[in-house]
Scaffold this active site. Structure first.
Site, short mmCIF file in Angstrom:
data_model
loop_
_atom_site.label_atom_id
_atom_site.label_comp_id
_atom_site.label_asym_id
_atom_site.label_seq_id
_atom_site.Cartn_x
_atom_site.Cartn_y
_atom_site.Cartn_z
N LYS A 153 12.17 23.50 -14.64
CA LYS A 153 12.33 25.17 -14.09
C LYS A 153 13.65 24.99 -13.47
O LYS A 153 13.96 24.23 -12.57
CB LYS A 153 11.15 25.53 -13.26
CG LYS A 153 9.79 25.48 -14.01
CD LYS A 153 9.92 26.74 -15.02
CE LYS A 153 8.33 26.92 -15.61
NZ LYS A 153 8.43 27.96 -16.43
N ASP A 166 14.11 26.06 -18.36
CA ASP A 166 13.28 27.54 -18.36
C ASP A 166 13.95 28.05 -17.01
O ASP A 166 13.66 27.81 -15.75
CB ASP A 166 12.18 27.40 -18.33
CG ASP A 166 11.41 28.89 -18.25
OD1 ASP A 166 12.11 29.76 -18.29
OD2 ASP A 166 9.89 28.78 -18.43
N LYS A 216 2.98 33.52 -25.96
CA LYS A 216 1.80 32.88 -25.07
C LYS A 216 0.60 33.84 -25.46
O LYS A 216 0.67 35.16 -25.21
CB LYS A 216 2.24 33.34 -23.60
CG LYS A 216 3.56 32.36 -22.96
CD LYS A 216 3.77 32.71 -21.57
CE LYS A 216 4.56 31.72 -21.16
NZ LYS A 216 5.12 31.91 -19.90
N ASP A 220 10.75 34.48 -23.58
CA ASP A 220 9.57 34.46 -23.02
C ASP A 220 9.08 35.87 -22.59
O ASP A 220 8.41 36.62 -23.19
CB ASP A 220 9.13 33.43 -22.21
CG ASP A 220 7.81 33.41 -21.33
OD1 ASP A 220 7.02 34.23 -22.03
OD2 ASP A 220 7.70 32.66 -20.71
N LYS A 230 10.34 20.04 -19.95
CA LYS A 230 10.89 21.28 -19.58
C LYS A 230 11.05 21.37 -17.89
O LYS A 230 10.04 21.14 -17.46
CB LYS A 230 10.12 22.56 -20.07
CG LYS A 230 10.65 23.88 -19.72
CD LYS A 230 10.02 24.95 -20.70
CE LYS A 230 8.71 25.44 -19.98
NZ LYS A 230 8.17 26.96 -20.73
N GLU A 284 15.60 28.75 -22.08
CA GLU A 284 14.47 29.65 -21.99
C GLU A 284 14.84 30.71 -21.06
O GLU A 284 15.11 30.54 -19.81
CB GLU A 284 12.95 29.08 -21.86
CG GLU A 284 11.80 30.09 -22.10
CD GLU A 284 10.55 29.38 -21.83
OE1 GLU A 284 9.47 30.30 -21.58
OE2 GLU A 284 10.27 28.15 -21.76
#
Length: 372
Positions: free
Chosen positions: A165, A196, A272, A248, A163, A223
């Protein structure tokens, strides 16, 4: 001896990071963690954790301690440790929100409960849905060359998803996607790529970036492309791209999850455990997602080993968590942990296995709790 709750202590522990951690929302060189210690009349001690960043959660380790000491801990004293639903009702009555604070207490209660029954936590919350938990490795915002090298290293270690960023510079993001795709191709391994944005795009930019990325290949999912309050914006993006959309920051509890499901805004929920209220609330959200035909992954707020262990038990026992999870992220970013056995020792070939020891199955270095 009774398994009633005798005392709840919240410790604040600050641990330096090995390097600057940067996402679209913030950058940091250190992290504060709220470590909750639940002590039962029997002498059993259970541990929980939350590691909120103010830009992401609206909470900090300091606010967690304040809220726990003043509002959440007092009404729980004397309650049997296995009365988890009652504990949440009392916490919600005491103060609205503050899901990180409630998460840390919830995890500590579950740890102590498991120890009181001499059972590993996953056995109490669903059993063995999977023997080993598939993991995702997260690469923060950094130079494209450094990102390539880090991704290549972790792919060779067996991580099946990388993943990255994104969310600050669309041009850089597109270039980085192509570079990480090259890393995957160069590795010769069947790894996947996840993006993400941490709310970094607006709706038109997200649609443009995703469509351009789709022209040259696939990504596993994207995401939280836009601000957490913009649920209709997330839906518009999902309706106009082919790539699965994950949420998220839009989900801080079961009520948020229900709204997202009703609106049909996403394909995947990043659930989470240390953000949404702990194990108890996470199981609710997972059941809702499963009933809606969605799937889940379990992410990280850079927790140390206590929070990581809680997430690992949850995923072990929860079938709907089918996307590889990145809750392990904090283990690779901190200079040290609070566990006697480093959590990385439970990771092999991109998978993590929990132990059969009671509760979370961890041994906490209490000397580090008492230093701060």
């Amino acid at each position: 001896m009774s398994n009633a709750i005798k005392q709840i202590i919240t410790h604040i522990v600050e641990v330096p990071l090995t390097h600057t951690w940067e996402i679209s929302l913030y950058s940091a060189t250190t992290r504060q963690h709220a470590i909750v210690e639940v002590i039962l009349e029997s002498g059993i001690r259970g541990y929980g954790e939350s590691s909120p960043s103010p830009a992401f959660m609206g909470e900090t380790a300091e606010t967690v301690k304040l809220v726990n000491d003043r509002y959440l801990a007092p009404p729980l004293i004397g309650l049997p440790v296995d009365e988890i639903a009652c504990a949440h009702a009392k916490m919600n009555q005491a103060i609205y929100g503050n899901s990180a604070a409630k998460s840390a207490i919830d995890i500590a209660l579950h740890d102590a409960w498991g120890q009181s029954l001499n059972q590993p936590l996953y056995k109490l919350i669903g059993g063995t849905a999977r023997e080993a938990v598939p993991l995702t490795y997260v690469v923060g915002i950094k130079s494209n060359r450094d990102a390539y090298e880090e991704a290549m290293k972790r792919i060779h270690e067996g991580f099946g998803v990388v993943k990255i960023k994104v969310g600050r510079d669309p041009k850089r993001d597109i270039e980085l996607v192509n570079l990480i795709r090259k890393a995957i191709a160069d590795s010769g391994k069947p790894a996947k790529l996840r993006l993400d944005a941490n709310q970094g795009y607006d709706v038109p930019t997200a649609i443009r970036v995703i469509r351009e990325i789709e022209e040259t290949g696939e990504v596993e999912c994207v995401e939280q492309p836009v601000r957490k309050w913009n649920m209709l914006g997330v839906k518009e993006i999902r309706d106009k791209v082919k790539t699965p959309i994950m949420i998220d920051e839009a989900v801080f509890g079961p009520e948020d999850a229900m709204t997202a499901i009703k609106l049909g805004i996403a394909d995947v929920i990043n659930l989470k455990v240390c953000k949404v209220g702990g194990i108890y609330q996470s199981k609710k959200i997972a059941a809702m997602a499963e009933a809606a035909g969605m799937t889940c992954t379990v992410g990280s707020n850079l927790e140390l080993g206590i929070g990581i262990a809680a997430s690992a038990h949850f995923v072990t026992a929860t079938p709907v968590v089918t996307y590889p999870s990145d809750f392990i992220c904090g283990a690779y970013l901190h200079e040290h942990d609070l566990l006697k056995t480093p959590i990385q020792q439970f990771v092999a070939e991109g998978h993590m296995r929990v132990t059969a020891k009671p509760g979370l199955g961890i041994d906490v270095r209490t000397d580090l709790l008492n230093q701060q």
